[in-house]
Scaffold this active site. Sequence first.
Site, short mmCIF file in Angstrom:
data_model
loop_
_atom_site.label_atom_id
_atom_site.label_comp_id
_atom_site.label_asym_id
_atom_site.label_seq_id
_atom_site.Cartn_x
_atom_site.Cartn_y
_atom_site.Cartn_z
N ARG A 4 -12.11 -15.42 3.47
CA ARG A 4 -11.47 -14.14 3.18
C ARG A 4 -11.93 -13.55 1.83
O ARG A 4 -12.07 -12.34 1.67
CB ARG A 4 -9.95 -14.38 3.17
CG ARG A 4 -9.10 -13.18 3.14
CD ARG A 4 -7.65 -13.58 3.37
NE ARG A 4 -7.43 -13.83 4.78
CZ ARG A 4 -7.14 -12.86 5.66
NH1 ARG A 4 -7.02 -11.63 5.27
NH2 ARG A 4 -6.95 -13.15 6.92
N ARG A 34 -4.89 -5.81 7.34
CA ARG A 34 -5.37 -7.13 6.89
C ARG A 34 -4.88 -7.36 5.49
O ARG A 34 -4.87 -6.44 4.67
CB ARG A 34 -6.89 -7.18 6.86
CG ARG A 34 -7.51 -7.18 8.19
CD ARG A 34 -8.48 -8.35 8.29
NE ARG A 34 -9.10 -8.32 9.60
CZ ARG A 34 -8.80 -9.17 10.57
NH1 ARG A 34 -7.92 -10.13 10.37
NH2 ARG A 34 -9.39 -9.09 11.74
N ASN A 47 -0.20 0.78 -1.27
CA ASN A 47 0.01 0.53 0.15
C ASN A 47 1.23 1.30 0.62
O ASN A 47 2.22 1.37 -0.11
CB ASN A 47 0.25 -0.98 0.37
CG ASN A 47 0.41 -1.33 1.84
OD1 ASN A 47 -0.24 -0.74 2.71
ND2 ASN A 47 1.28 -2.29 2.14
N THR A 48 1.15 1.90 1.79
CA THR A 48 2.34 2.51 2.37
C THR A 48 2.90 1.53 3.39
O THR A 48 2.15 0.87 4.11
CB THR A 48 2.02 3.85 3.08
OG1 THR A 48 1.16 3.58 4.18
CG2 THR A 48 1.35 4.82 2.13
N HIS A 49 4.23 1.44 3.43
CA HIS A 49 4.85 0.45 4.32
C HIS A 49 5.99 1.12 5.09
O HIS A 49 6.83 1.81 4.50
CB HIS A 49 5.38 -0.73 3.49
CG HIS A 49 5.92 -1.82 4.35
ND1 HIS A 49 5.10 -2.66 5.08
CD2 HIS A 49 7.19 -2.18 4.65
CE1 HIS A 49 5.85 -3.51 5.77
NE2 HIS A 49 7.12 -3.24 5.52
N ASP A 81 0.18 -6.22 -4.75
CA ASP A 81 -0.02 -7.44 -5.56
C ASP A 81 -0.43 -8.57 -4.61
O ASP A 81 -0.78 -8.30 -3.45
CB ASP A 81 1.23 -7.76 -6.41
CG ASP A 81 2.40 -8.24 -5.57
OD1 ASP A 81 2.24 -8.38 -4.34
OD2 ASP A 81 3.46 -8.51 -6.15
N GLY A 108 1.30 -10.79 -3.12
CA GLY A 108 2.24 -11.16 -2.06
C GLY A 108 2.11 -10.23 -0.86
O GLY A 108 1.28 -9.32 -0.83
N ASP A 157 3.63 -7.38 0.72
CA ASP A 157 4.54 -6.24 0.51
C ASP A 157 5.57 -6.51 -0.59
O ASP A 157 6.73 -6.10 -0.49
CB ASP A 157 5.25 -5.86 1.83
CG ASP A 157 4.25 -5.49 2.92
OD1 ASP A 157 3.25 -4.83 2.58
OD2 ASP A 157 4.44 -5.88 4.07
C1 GAR Z 1 1.88 3.29 9.03
O1 GAR Z 1 3.24 3.34 9.40
C2 GAR Z 1 1.70 2.31 7.91
O2 GAR Z 1 2.72 2.28 6.99
C3 GAR Z 1 1.66 1.03 8.66
O3 GAR Z 1 0.84 1.29 9.75
C4 GAR Z 1 1.04 2.66 10.14
C5 GAR Z 1 -0.31 3.30 10.28
O4 GAR Z 1 -0.23 4.44 11.07
N1 GAR Z 1 1.15 -0.03 7.83
C6 GAR Z 1 1.54 -1.27 7.94
O5 GAR Z 1 2.34 -1.65 8.79
C7 GAR Z 1 0.87 -2.20 6.95
N2 GAR Z 1 1.35 -3.51 7.10
P1 GAR Z 1 -1.47 5.43 11.20
O6 GAR Z 1 -2.72 4.58 11.45
O7 GAR Z 1 -1.15 6.32 12.35
O8 GAR Z 1 -1.57 6.18 9.90
#
Ligand code: GAR
Length: 194
Positions: free
Chosen positions: A64, A90, A106-108, A140, A142, A144
């Site tokens: 990785r 990933r 990162n957006t979650h 970071d 971890g 999320d």
């Molecule tokens: C989004 O909701 C994003 O937050 C999430 O994947 C989706 C992507 O949607 N990310 C995660 O779950 C990261 N672990 P998109 O490809 O239609 O923008």
Amino acid sequence: MLRVVVLISGHGSNLRGFLDSCAQGTIPATVFAVGADREASGLNHATHYGIPTFVEPLALGEDREKWGTRLGDRIAEFAPDLVILSGFQRLVPPSFVRRFAPMLLNTHPAYLPEFPGAHAVRDAFEAGVAETGATVIVVDDGVDTGPILAQRRVPIIDGDTESTLHDRIKIVERELLADVVRDIANREIAIEEN
Ligand code: GAR
């Protein structure tokens, strides 16, 4: 103007929203490249705007850290001020985090620290909670766990499916990400070095 590289893995609907806002001038940022770890359909949104794309897959059994270095080298070619993981599915290795954090977001699709991980929407839906949310964090080491920059609640409503809920969460994710990047560009958020 902030120089941004975005990484995706899937449809890239949040990426599309971000690119549209940049093009409309409502986010003072320019996306210089969009990368993916697979042939993600969302790369087409970048192509639509004439933005370069790259794909750097993690090979089966590959170390990785090695992959993270390769991915990081592709990103570094564009000398970004900010790297955004937008639906990038990933975990990036520690050396990658060290290289780009804290300018690595990162957006979650949940109200962290609730429902971290890859199935946040499903987990919230199956937990039967009344509301979940959306969060933008600094990445970071971890899963999320990084510092929270913005978050907002999203109610789960009668008749919701995982998919309708996720669509409503994504609308909030796009707004939060736009606000955060605007605030970073305008120096209204100071992101601290660890
Ligand atoms: C989004 O909701 C994003 O937050 C999430 O994947 C989706 C992507 O949607 N990310 C995660 O779950 C990261 N672990 P998109 O490809 O239609 O923008």
